[in-house]
Scaffold this active site. Structure first.
Site, PDB file in Angstrom:
ATOM      1  N   ASP A 199       0.842  -1.201   0.000  1.00 56.41           N
ATOM      2  CA  ASP A 199       0.000   0.000   0.000  1.00 56.41           C
ATOM      3  C   ASP A 199       0.876   1.248   0.000  1.00 56.41           C
ATOM      4  O   ASP A 199       0.618   2.210   0.720  1.00 56.41           O
ATOM      5  CB  ASP A 199      -0.923  -0.017   1.216  1.00 56.41           C
ATOM      6  CG  ASP A 199      -2.091   0.957   1.066  1.00 56.41           C
ATOM      7  OD1 ASP A 199      -2.400   1.337  -0.085  1.00 56.41           O
ATOM      8  OD2 ASP A 199      -2.697   1.332   2.086  1.00 56.41           O
TER       9      ASP A 199
ATOM     10  N   LYS B 159       2.022   4.594  -1.074  1.00 61.56           N
ATOM     11  CA  LYS B 159       1.450   5.772  -1.722  1.00 61.56           C
ATOM     12  C   LYS B 159       1.810   6.991  -0.884  1.00 61.56           C
ATOM     13  O   LYS B 159       2.268   6.848   0.266  1.00 61.56           O
ATOM     14  CB  LYS B 159      -0.073   5.632  -1.858  1.00 61.56           C
ATOM     15  CG  LYS B 159      -0.803   5.366  -0.546  1.00 61.56           C
ATOM     16  CD  LYS B 159      -2.274   5.071  -0.804  1.00 61.56           C
ATOM     17  CE  LYS B 159      -3.013   4.778   0.501  1.00 61.56           C
ATOM     18  NZ  LYS B 159      -4.427   4.433   0.258  1.00 61.56           N
TER      19      LYS B 159
ATOM     20  N   ASN C 218       0.954   7.370   2.859  1.00 62.41           N
ATOM     21  CA  ASN C 218       1.572   6.481   3.835  1.00 62.41           C
ATOM     22  C   ASN C 218       3.061   6.747   4.024  1.00 62.41           C
ATOM     23  O   ASN C 218       3.777   5.926   4.602  1.00 62.41           O
ATOM     24  CB  ASN C 218       1.350   5.016   3.432  1.00 62.41           C
ATOM     25  CG  ASN C 218      -0.114   4.627   3.510  1.00 62.41           C
ATOM     26  OD1 ASN C 218      -0.885   5.247   4.236  1.00 62.41           O
ATOM     27  ND2 ASN C 218      -0.509   3.605   2.773  1.00 62.41           N
TER      28      ASN C 218
ATOM     29  N   ASP D  13       1.148   2.924   8.165  1.00 62.58           N
ATOM     30  CA  ASP D  13      -0.031   2.217   7.656  1.00 62.58           C
ATOM     31  C   ASP D  13       0.351   0.907   6.967  1.00 62.58           C
ATOM     32  O   ASP D  13       0.458   0.825   5.739  1.00 62.58           O
ATOM     33  CB  ASP D  13      -0.847   3.087   6.696  1.00 62.58           C
ATOM     34  CG  ASP D  13      -2.280   2.582   6.570  1.00 62.58           C
ATOM     35  OD1 ASP D  13      -2.526   1.405   6.917  1.00 62.58           O
ATOM     36  OD2 ASP D  13      -3.147   3.349   6.133  1.00 62.58           O
TER      37      ASP D  13
END
Length: 423
Positions: free
Chosen positions: A158, A160, A163, A176
């Site tokens: 994840d 991005k 984060n 995260d």
């Protein structure tokens, strides 16, 4: 240490006193009511993040709370346990530090260090684009951060801008890890077509464009940016950074993180992700057809090295740079002459303006009236209760970082350090 008998007796007395205090703190049951909420700094589909202060020590933390019922209902138990495992095991400067994890009847809690610089998305929205020198710095630190996760045996999945947190000195840390998974095990579903349809509805509600088809490229990007934050806090998330092999569900490895890194690099240099669209299904189709859909904007001047690195990351997994480790990416021409051994000593290209330890100006504002109430003492406030069926999903979730205990009496531990050095 050449101490007299009296000095030895006093040192031993101090040690025994500190040992008793240490054991008492280890036994102490931490709960949400030990913390005073200052402000809500993040909100998502399953819970929220608060800036809070320890009532005992006055230390400032970021406390993430997640509703157990939603975790179970949305089949997120493995994800939330993985996040807690990653944070508790990580011992490097690239991952946000976890101080406590605990639970009460309704919620799971992660108490982490607070980084007042906000996240990378905040700065991308403020500056629109970064220079290649700025991008090189952030890329290098994110590469080292992702490499540290891979070395632990996990894939982030994840990666991005939302984060990537920014410290007060401008350096980055990853956060995260709710979608983290080990190399050996991968959940069947990552982002289904049903989820994409739900995301379309959320994007439309967030941006509310009058006529998307009539928009030119610049207006489409502006509309995407308006919807970006709202979608980030949604149940589904955004598909903009997801590798094509994840959608195919034919199996994948840590190289999916390097695809996300390529999408992130494109966004830093161009101002938007390479496959962004106001329709998530269109984004999906662009990603699956990336050989034809990857286009660099004419109004942005990029070096051949930057274009080469992006293309080497946004490609099929078998030929993707990083397939055999992060060193492949580090040796790319875009990083020629870069001092990888002293990244943390370099001055960051952007230093956040932080006025105090409780400054939240680099985070989005949230309606405090809709914040979840903190449990009062006696309502999950450290009391022991009969385990419910929900509790069984989260047995062993509690964690306390040694540094929290160590900071209570540093003098004795300084003595330990001096003895260790002497030995």
């Amino acid at each position: 240490m050449n101490l007299t008998e009296e000095e030895i007796r006093l040192r031993r007395q101090e040690f025994f006193q500190s040992e008793r205090q240490y054991l008492r703190l280890r036994r102490q049951r931490i709960c949400a009511s030990y913390f005073e909420t200052i402000k809500v700094i993040g909100r998502g589909a399953f819970g929220e993040v608060r800036l809070c202060r320890s009532k005992d020590t006055g230390e400032i933390y970021a406390m993430k709370s997640l509703r157990k019922s939603e975790m179970i209902k949305k089949d997120q138990v493995e994800h939330v346990r993985a996040e807690r495992t990653i944070l508790s095991q990580a011992s490097n400067p690239w991952v946000v530090k976890l101080l406590y994890s605990f639970q009460d009847d309704e919620n799971l809690y992660l108490v982490m260090e607070y980084l007042g610089g906000g996240d990378l998305m905040t700065w991308l929205m403020k500056y629109d684009v970064f220079s290649e020198a700025q991008t090189r710095f952030y890329m290098a630190e994110i590469i080292l951060a992702v490499e540290s996760i891979h070395n632990m045996g996990f894939i982030h999945r994840d990666l991005k801008p939302d984060n990537v947190l920014i410290e007060s000195n401008g350096h980055v840390k990853l956060t995260d890890f709710g979608l983290c998974t080990s190399f050996k095990r991968q959940p069947e579903d990552y982002l289904s077509l049903e989820s994409l349809r739900a995301l379309d509805a959320e994007q439309q509600a967030a941006s509310n464009p009058s006529s998307v088809n009539a928009l030119d490229q610049r207006e489409r990007i502006a509309t995407w940016k308006r919807a970006r934050r709202a979608v980030a806090y949604s149940t589904v998330g955004t598909p903009d950074y997801i590798a094509p092999e994840v959608f195919r569900k034919t199996g994948y490895g840590k190289e999916v993180d390097w695809w996300s890194l390529g999408a992130l690099m494109f966004e830093m240099l161009c101002g938007y992700p390479p496959f962004c669209s106001n329709d998530s299904r269109e984004t999906y189709l662009k990603i699956m057809n990336h050989k034809e859909s990857l286009r660099f904007p004419d109004d942005v001047s990029l070096s051949s090295e930057a274009v080469s690195l992006i293309r080497s990351l946004l490609c099929e997994a078998p030929v993707r740079l990083g397939l055999n480790g992060a060193n492949e990416i580090k040796q790319h021409a875009f990083f020629k002459g870069f001092d990888w051994d002293n990244v943390t000593k370099m001055p960051a290209p952007i230093i956040p303006n932080i006025s105090s330890e409780v400054d939240t100006s680099n985070f989005d504002s949230f309606d405090e009236t809709t914040a979840h109430q903190m449990p009062a003492p006696g309502n999950g406030g450290g009391r022991r209760h009969r385990l419910s069926k929900e509790d069984l999903h989260f047995v062993g979730y509690t964690y306390k970082h040694f540094d929290v205990v160590k900071s209570s009496r540093p003098s004795v531990f300084d003595t330990f350090d001096s003895l260790k050095l002497k030995e």
